[in-house]
Design an enzyme around this catalytic site. Sequence first.
Site, PDB file in Angstrom:
ATOM      1  N   TYR A 152       0.855  -1.204   0.000  1.00 41.80           N
ATOM      2  CA  TYR A 152       0.000   0.000   0.000  1.00 41.80           C
ATOM      3  C   TYR A 152       0.885   1.246   0.000  1.00 41.80           C
ATOM      4  O   TYR A 152       0.756   2.131  -0.851  1.00 41.80           O
ATOM      5  CB  TYR A 152      -0.915  -0.008   1.225  1.00 41.80           C
ATOM      6  CG  TYR A 152      -1.617   1.306   1.473  1.00 41.80           C
ATOM      7  CD1 TYR A 152      -2.450   1.882   0.510  1.00 41.80           C
ATOM      8  CD2 TYR A 152      -1.456   1.997   2.686  1.00 41.80           C
ATOM      9  CE1 TYR A 152      -3.091   3.094   0.740  1.00 41.80           C
ATOM     10  CE2 TYR A 152      -2.090   3.206   2.914  1.00 41.80           C
ATOM     11  CZ  TYR A 152      -2.907   3.751   1.944  1.00 41.80           C
ATOM     12  OH  TYR A 152      -3.546   4.960   2.165  1.00 41.80           O
TER      13      TYR A 152
HETATM   14  N1  LIG Z   1      -8.744   7.373   5.919  1.00 42.60           N
HETATM   15  C1  LIG Z   1      -7.463   7.508   6.252  1.00 42.60           C
HETATM   16  O1  LIG Z   1      -7.092   7.485   7.438  1.00 42.60           O
HETATM   17  C2  LIG Z   1      -6.407   7.716   5.181  1.00 42.60           C
HETATM   18  C3  LIG Z   1      -5.077   7.864   5.598  1.00 42.60           C
HETATM   19  C4  LIG Z   1      -4.093   8.064   4.643  1.00 42.60           C
HETATM   20  C5  LIG Z   1      -4.431   8.134   3.297  1.00 42.60           C
HETATM   21  N2  LIG Z   1      -5.708   7.953   2.909  1.00 42.60           N
HETATM   22  C6  LIG Z   1      -6.008   8.050   1.467  1.00 42.60           C
HETATM   23  O2  LIG Z   1      -7.092   8.926   1.298  1.00 42.60           O
HETATM   24  C7  LIG Z   1      -7.887   8.543   0.189  1.00 42.60           C
HETATM   25  C8  LIG Z   1      -9.344   8.385   0.608  1.00 42.60           C
HETATM   26  O3  LIG Z   1      -9.430   7.372   1.610  1.00 42.60           O
HETATM   27  P1  LIG Z   1     -10.779   6.991   2.349  1.00 42.60           P
HETATM   28  O4  LIG Z   1     -10.453   6.771   3.773  1.00 42.60           O
HETATM   29  O5  LIG Z   1     -11.857   7.935   1.982  1.00 42.60           O
HETATM   30  O6  LIG Z   1     -11.057   5.557   1.675  1.00 42.60           O
HETATM   31  P2  LIG Z   1     -12.406   4.904   1.120  1.00 42.60           P
HETATM   32  O7  LIG Z   1     -12.056   3.487   0.832  1.00 42.60           O
HETATM   33  O8  LIG Z   1     -13.539   5.181   2.030  1.00 42.60           O
HETATM   34  O9  LIG Z   1     -12.645   5.700  -0.236  1.00 42.60           O
HETATM   35  C9  LIG Z   1     -12.031   5.371  -1.455  1.00 42.60           C
HETATM   36  C10 LIG Z   1     -13.101   5.338  -2.534  1.00 42.60           C
HETATM   37  O10 LIG Z   1     -12.458   5.032  -3.761  1.00 42.60           O
HETATM   38  C11 LIG Z   1     -13.248   4.120  -4.495  1.00 42.60           C
HETATM   39  N3  LIG Z   1     -12.344   3.307  -5.316  1.00 42.60           N
HETATM   40  C12 LIG Z   1     -11.385   2.447  -4.871  1.00 42.60           C
HETATM   41  N4  LIG Z   1     -10.758   1.871  -5.917  1.00 42.60           N
HETATM   42  C13 LIG Z   1     -11.335   2.400  -7.035  1.00 42.60           C
HETATM   43  C14 LIG Z   1     -11.110   2.206  -8.428  1.00 42.60           C
HETATM   44  N5  LIG Z   1     -10.166   1.375  -8.861  1.00 42.60           N
HETATM   45  N6  LIG Z   1     -11.873   2.912  -9.298  1.00 42.60           N
HETATM   46  C15 LIG Z   1     -12.834   3.766  -8.852  1.00 42.60           C
HETATM   47  N7  LIG Z   1     -13.080   3.978  -7.547  1.00 42.60           N
HETATM   48  C16 LIG Z   1     -12.344   3.302  -6.659  1.00 42.60           C
HETATM   49  C17 LIG Z   1     -13.971   3.269  -3.473  1.00 42.60           C
HETATM   50  O11 LIG Z   1     -15.189   2.746  -3.960  1.00 42.60           O
HETATM   51  C18 LIG Z   1     -14.168   4.253  -2.314  1.00 42.60           C
HETATM   52  O12 LIG Z   1     -15.462   4.809  -2.328  1.00 42.60           O
HETATM   53  C19 LIG Z   1      -7.245   7.270  -0.343  1.00 42.60           C
HETATM   54  O13 LIG Z   1      -6.381   7.626  -1.400  1.00 42.60           O
HETATM   55  C20 LIG Z   1      -6.452   6.750   0.838  1.00 42.60           C
HETATM   56  O14 LIG Z   1      -5.365   5.951   0.431  1.00 42.60           O
HETATM   57  C21 LIG Z   1      -6.713   7.743   3.820  1.00 42.60           C
END
Ligand SMILES: NC(=O)c1ccc[n+]([C@@H]2O[C@H](COP(=O)([O-])OP(=O)(O)OC[C@H]3O[C@@H](n4cnc5c(N)ncnc54)[C@H](O)[C@@H]3O)[C@@H](O)[C@H]2O)c1
Length: 332
Positions: A152
């Site tokens: 990741y």
């Molecule tokens: N939540 C956290 O603590 C956190 C921390 C660090 C980084 N991030 C990053 O922030 C971003 C948002 O994270 P989040 O917590 O909202 O995650 P989440 O999983 O709730 O949201 C991601 C969304 O992307 C969509 N998705 C995933 N793969 C896809 C694809 N191939 N095509 C189209 N849609 C796709 C999913 O359906 C989902 O709705 C991500 O890039 C994640 O890596 C999140």
Amino acid sequence: MRVFVTGTAGFIGFHLARHLLELGHRVDGFDGLTPYYDVTLKEARHAELRQFERFRAHIAMLEDMEALTRAVETAEPEVIVHLAAQAGVRYSLENPRAYIDANLVGGFNILEVARAQGVRHLLMASTSSVYGGNEHMPFLESERADFPLTLYAATKKANEAMAHSYAHLWRIPTTIFRFFTVYGPWGRPDMALFKFVDAIEKEKPIDIYNHGKMQRDFTYVGDLVDAIQRLVDLPPEIGADDSVSPVAPFRIVNIGRGEPVGLLDFVEAIERKLGRRAIRNYLEMQKGDVPSTFADCSLLERLTGYRPHTSVEEGVAAFVDWYRGYYGSARG
Ligand SMILES: NC(=O)c1ccc[n+]([C@@H]2O[C@H](COP(=O)([O-])OP(=O)(O)OC[C@H]3O[C@@H](n4cnc5c(N)ncnc54)[C@H](O)[C@@H]3O)[C@@H](O)[C@H]2O)c1
């Protein structure tokens, strides 16, 4: 402003889209509604956004270049905020290919559409996980982050490098966010807060890794989207002293609270709000996990004058109120 946001059915994308819509912007959301966790929660987030006339949803996968191109051409955005990804540190041990597809192929497709569209600012999510094996804290954007501990983290680090090359070659002003453990209402069912509240409410045990000797720089989602929205208006310039690159309009910004909280203190905040004790199942550290994260947030503050401020006590309370309202009758 016309903004194209990917991952709008996801936790952070939903909050950002809602915040931008409330400020009067037009938002095109793009999401593939992947089954990584409960799809009905994703659909419910989109249903909330559909209450705004200025919101339009495009349901497709990032890997589908034709659908992505069509969506961006319809939206004609000035700004793209790319938040869709295969997230989750632990799942990357189980299903590594999902990260290659969504994050590498998907991330590349986003760079291509941003180039074709000639956006004025591209903003993309990375993660504190890229600091991996770094031991010097707080984590600073300008320090090396070359020791990813999971695939990741490796895909996110690759996204940063790919975005830098496009920022340089095609002069796309690009901001990379490194998020630190984001939590709050409408949160992800695979993350600690959701799992803990869910288990405690059902009087089931919670798993506490590394015997609780962990700390995280928990960042409240309302603060996070406030910070993102401020950064949207600040596209980086080549050679500026707030850039990490001498050759591209490219910036990396930590978004954290800058105040790590012990895992057991986090659990106690949940217990206080729920008025119920957790049954604790102490376990060893998980493969690929890090004992601590701690953001240096001075760049964010210097750029925007803003610093995330919501306390864990307040943020946990907001989550529990949402959880009880959302699941109340269904889960009793
Ligand atoms: N939540 C956290 O603590 C956190 C921390 C660090 C980084 N991030 C990053 O922030 C971003 C948002 O994270 P989040 O917590 O909202 O995650 P989440 O999983 O709730 O949201 C991601 C969304 O992307 C969509 N998705 C995933 N793969 C896809 C694809 N191939 N095509 C189209 N849609 C796709 C999913 O359906 C989902 O709705 C991500 O890039 C994640 O890596 C999140």
